[in-house]
Design a protein around this motif. Structure first.
Motif, PDB file in Angstrom:
ATOM      1  N   ALA A  22       9.346   5.133   1.250  1.00  0.00           N
ATOM      2  CA  ALA A  22       8.169   5.366   0.416  1.00  0.00           C
ATOM      3  C   ALA A  22       8.600   6.054  -0.875  1.00  0.00           C
ATOM      4  O   ALA A  22       9.627   6.736  -0.907  1.00  0.00           O
ATOM      5  N   PRO A  23       7.843   5.865  -1.957  1.00  0.00           N
ATOM      6  CA  PRO A  23       8.256   6.445  -3.263  1.00  0.00           C
ATOM      7  C   PRO A  23       8.570   7.928  -3.202  1.00  0.00           C
ATOM      8  O   PRO A  23       9.534   8.378  -3.825  1.00  0.00           O
ATOM      9  N   GLU A  24       7.816   8.701  -2.440  1.00  0.00           N
ATOM     10  CA  GLU A  24       8.076  10.147  -2.385  1.00  0.00           C
ATOM     11  C   GLU A  24       9.400  10.468  -1.707  1.00  0.00           C
ATOM     12  O   GLU A  24       9.986  11.519  -1.930  1.00  0.00           O
ATOM     13  N   ASP A  25       9.896   9.542  -0.860  1.00  0.00           N
ATOM     14  CA  ASP A  25      11.173   9.743  -0.186  1.00  0.00           C
ATOM     15  C   ASP A  25      12.353   9.362  -1.066  1.00  0.00           C
ATOM     16  O   ASP A  25      13.512   9.585  -0.708  1.00  0.00           O
ATOM     17  N   GLN A  26      12.081   8.744  -2.210  1.00  0.00           N
ATOM     18  CA  GLN A  26      13.151   8.296  -3.102  1.00  0.00           C
ATOM     19  C   GLN A  26      13.456   9.321  -4.206  1.00  0.00           C
ATOM     20  O   GLN A  26      14.304   9.082  -5.050  1.00  0.00           O
ATOM     21  N   GLN A  27      12.740  10.428  -4.187  1.00  0.00           N
ATOM     22  CA  GLN A  27      12.946  11.456  -5.229  1.00  0.00           C
ATOM     23  C   GLN A  27      14.336  12.061  -5.111  1.00  0.00           C
ATOM     24  O   GLN A  27      14.838  12.272  -4.035  1.00  0.00           O
TER      25      GLN A  27
ATOM     26  N   ARG B 213       0.802  -1.218   0.000  1.00  0.00           N
ATOM     27  CA  ARG B 213       0.000   0.000   0.000  1.00  0.00           C
ATOM     28  C   ARG B 213       0.838   1.272   0.000  1.00  0.00           C
ATOM     29  O   ARG B 213       0.457   2.276  -0.603  1.00  0.00           O
ATOM     30  N   THR B 214       1.980   1.242   0.683  1.00  0.00           N
ATOM     31  CA  THR B 214       2.707   2.486   0.970  1.00  0.00           C
ATOM     32  C   THR B 214       4.083   2.572   0.331  1.00  0.00           C
ATOM     33  O   THR B 214       4.558   3.676   0.049  1.00  0.00           O
ATOM     34  N   TYR B 215       4.745   1.446   0.087  1.00  0.00           N
ATOM     35  CA  TYR B 215       6.153   1.485  -0.301  1.00  0.00           C
ATOM     36  C   TYR B 215       6.410   1.058  -1.746  1.00  0.00           C
ATOM     37  O   TYR B 215       7.555   0.897  -2.150  1.00  0.00           O
ATOM     38  N   ILE B 216       5.364   0.862  -2.502  1.00  0.00           N
ATOM     39  CA  ILE B 216       5.494   0.585  -3.932  1.00  0.00           C
ATOM     40  C   ILE B 216       4.792   1.710  -4.675  1.00  0.00           C
ATOM     41  O   ILE B 216       3.677   2.097  -4.322  1.00  0.00           O
ATOM     42  N   SER B 217       5.449   2.252  -5.679  1.00  0.00           N
ATOM     43  CA  SER B 217       4.921   3.430  -6.362  1.00  0.00           C
ATOM     44  C   SER B 217       3.601   3.121  -7.073  1.00  0.00           C
ATOM     45  O   SER B 217       3.315   1.978  -7.437  1.00  0.00           O
ATOM     46  N   HIS B 218       2.818   4.171  -7.273  1.00  0.00           N
ATOM     47  CA  HIS B 218       1.552   4.023  -7.984  1.00  0.00           C
ATOM     48  C   HIS B 218       1.787   3.519  -9.409  1.00  0.00           C
ATOM     49  O   HIS B 218       0.992   2.730  -9.940  1.00  0.00           O
ATOM     50  N   GLN B 219       2.887   3.964 -10.021  1.00  0.00           N
ATOM     51  CA  GLN B 219       3.193   3.511 -11.375  1.00  0.00           C
ATOM     52  C   GLN B 219       3.454   2.005 -11.419  1.00  0.00           C
ATOM     53  O   GLN B 219       2.999   1.313 -12.332  1.00  0.00           O
ATOM     54  N   GLU B 220       4.168   1.511 -10.417  1.00  0.00           N
ATOM     55  CA  GLU B 220       4.443   0.075 -10.356  1.00  0.00           C
ATOM     56  C   GLU B 220       3.171  -0.718 -10.082  1.00  0.00           C
ATOM     57  O   GLU B 220       2.927  -1.772 -10.676  1.00  0.00           O
ATOM     58  N   LEU B 221       2.345  -0.224  -9.163  1.00  0.00           N
ATOM     59  CA  LEU B 221       1.090  -0.911  -8.871  1.00  0.00           C
ATOM     60  C   LEU B 221       0.201  -0.953 -10.106  1.00  0.00           C
ATOM     61  O   LEU B 221      -0.470  -1.961 -10.367  1.00  0.00           O
ATOM     62  N   GLU B 222       0.198   0.131 -10.859  1.00  0.00           N
ATOM     63  CA  GLU B 222      -0.588   0.161 -12.088  1.00  0.00           C
ATOM     64  C   GLU B 222      -0.030  -0.830 -13.103  1.00  0.00           C
ATOM     65  O   GLU B 222      -0.788  -1.529 -13.792  1.00  0.00           O
ATOM     66  N   ARG B 223       1.310  -0.898 -13.192  1.00  0.00           N
ATOM     67  CA  ARG B 223       1.927  -1.822 -14.149  1.00  0.00           C
ATOM     68  C   ARG B 223       1.564  -3.270 -13.824  1.00  0.00           C
ATOM     69  O   ARG B 223       1.131  -4.022 -14.714  1.00  0.00           O
ATOM     70  N   ILE B 224       1.734  -3.674 -12.560  1.00  0.00           N
ATOM     71  CA  ILE B 224       1.481  -5.077 -12.231  1.00  0.00           C
ATOM     72  C   ILE B 224      -0.010  -5.404 -12.268  1.00  0.00           C
ATOM     73  O   ILE B 224      -0.379  -6.563 -12.470  1.00  0.00           O
ATOM     74  N   SER B 225      -0.861  -4.389 -12.104  1.00  0.00           N
ATOM     75  CA  SER B 225      -2.304  -4.646 -12.187  1.00  0.00           C
ATOM     76  C   SER B 225      -2.717  -5.028 -13.601  1.00  0.00           C
ATOM     77  O   SER B 225      -3.777  -5.645 -13.795  1.00  0.00           O
ATOM     78  N   GLN B 226      -1.889  -4.654 -14.581  1.00  0.00           N
ATOM     79  CA  GLN B 226      -2.184  -4.981 -15.976  1.00  0.00           C
ATOM     80  C   GLN B 226      -1.679  -6.366 -16.380  1.00  0.00           C
ATOM     81  O   GLN B 226      -1.997  -6.849 -17.473  1.00  0.00           O
ATOM     82  N   LEU B 227      -0.897  -7.004 -15.520  1.00  0.00           N
ATOM     83  CA  LEU B 227      -0.293  -8.281 -15.887  1.00  0.00           C
ATOM     84  C   LEU B 227      -1.286  -9.434 -15.817  1.00  0.00           C
ATOM     85  O   LEU B 227      -1.257 -10.342 -16.652  1.00  0.00           O
ATOM     86  N   GLU B 228      -2.127  -9.423 -14.776  1.00  0.00           N
ATOM     87  CA  GLU B 228      -3.093 -10.497 -14.576  1.00  0.00           C
ATOM     88  C   GLU B 228      -4.347  -9.922 -13.933  1.00  0.00           C
ATOM     89  O   GLU B 228      -4.289  -8.931 -13.207  1.00  0.00           O
TER      90      GLU B 228
END
Length: 365
Positions: A360-365, A303-318
């Motif tokens: 978290a993704p925002e801390d990795q900028q 929920r918190t430590y994977i970027s929204h872009q990554e979650l969107e990408r893997i949601s398209q896999l299956e």
């Protein structure tokens, strides 16, 4: 709704009777197949896992989406912690050591050795049952993709009748981790390769991926304490880190289903009783004098430590239609990590070891 036993590629060590160890060792194949399934579905890349699969395993059907997603979350989080550990070692001005206990068919050494971070590794040690290490040693010797990353052929040697393998920076050691570590582990780390395989003066990371929960609490505590004592003997300021990935909090209805499924496979979880709640996870390292201890459930990591872009990408896999079950399973698995600092003779450490954490993704900028 059915809980999956060890769903995310977990490796099992167990305190069951010896005649049950075959079922425990079989879970290494489960772990490799779960990872290969996630790779096939493009959740992440791992060009080495296919070389460690058993004959015909590559033709088995992929795992269900729930297992693939869980494997992905677990893998991403541990990879991030290990990579940050290597970078902290670099900031400290030292190479580091990694010890993977119950390593099974893990490919982490090769994945590191295939990147610029390979030069940060002084020693990578894998320990598991001799039946497991024998299969892995044979796979390494037979496959160029694995063997070439170990070094020159003349520097790669089998030992202990083919159950062990040693290379300049990689060591594969057969050992039942349930044995008292005072003698068994000490002998294993000092026998085949001449000098000790681990320097007490280098930053060292212990990996326990689905291992300790299958051991009696006294066995797992003795194992951790052995490493704590070993590094206390160093002359320079040393750093000991540890990562534990396993299930916990199995006293609720869903957890009891998980337990029953595992018991049906002749697998008990004696280590789970000591960690009935999330807060109890932190005590694993604090009771051994670690300076910092952290824990996150896989649900929180997703929920918190994977970027929204990554979650969107893997949601398209299956197509994943088991969100409720996924959340329940992820809530019963956690990654716990801690660090112990040994500062002596007025020496101060350069790197921010206490800041070692998932970001978290925002801390990795």
């Amino acid at each position: 709704m059915h809980a999956k036993p060890a769903p995310f590629g977990g490796r099992l060590q167990s305190s069951i009777q010896p005649d049950g160890d075959a079922a425990i060792r079989q879970t290494d194949s489960d772990a490799a197949l779960a990872r290969f399934s996630a790779v096939q579905k493009q959740y992440f890349t791992d060009p080495f896992i296919k070389h460690l699969l058993g004959r015909g395993s590559q033709f088995q059907p992929p795992r269900p989406p729930l297992i693939n997603v869980g494997t992905y979350v677990r893998s991403e989080a541990i990879d991030a912690l290990v990579d940050q550990w290597l970078d902290l070692s670099h900031a400290e001005g030292k190479k580091c050591q990694i010890v993977s206990l119950g390593a099974g068919s893990d490919t982490r050494f090769w994945r590191i050795a295939n990147t610029p971070r390979k030069d940060l590794l002084a020693s990578y040690v894998e320990i598991d049952f001799p039946e497991i290490t024998t299969k892995k040693a044979m796979s390494i010797r037979k496959n160029k993709d694995l063997s070439l990353l170990l070094g020159r052929p003349e520097d790669v040697k089998l030992a202990h009748g083919g159950t062990a393998l040693h290379a300049p920076a990689y060591h594969l050691i057969p050992l039942d981790l349930r044995l008292p570590p005072g003698q068994a582990l000490g002998n294993a780390l000092n026998s085949d390769a001449g000098a000790g395989l681990l320097s007490p003066n280098l930053p060292t990371l212990l990996l326990f991926e689905c291992v300790l929960v299958y051991m009696r609490p006294a066995e797992s505590e003795a194992l951790i304490q052995w490493f704590v004592d070993y590094f206390s003997a160093g002359d320079d300021g040393a750093v000991l880190g540890a990562i534990v990935y396993e299930m916990f909090g199995l006293n609720d209805p869903f957890g009891k289903v998980m337990l029953n499924n595992l018991r049906a496979r002749n697998v008990d979880l004696p280590g789970a009783e000591s960690y009935p709640t999330f807060d109890s996870l932190l005590q694993r390292f604090l009771r051994h004098g670690f300076d910092a201890s952290h824990a996150l459930t896989l649900r929180e990591i997703r929920r918190t430590y994977i970027s929204h872009q990554e979650l969107e990408r893997i949601s398209q896999l299956e197509m994943l239609d088991e969100i409720e079950e996924l959340e329940l399973v992820l809530q019963h698995y956690a990654i716990t990590w801690g660090v112990k600092l040994y500062e002596r003779n007025g020496q101060s450490l350069k790197a921010n070891w206490k800041g070692w954490a998932l970001r978290a993704p925002e801390d990795q900028q």
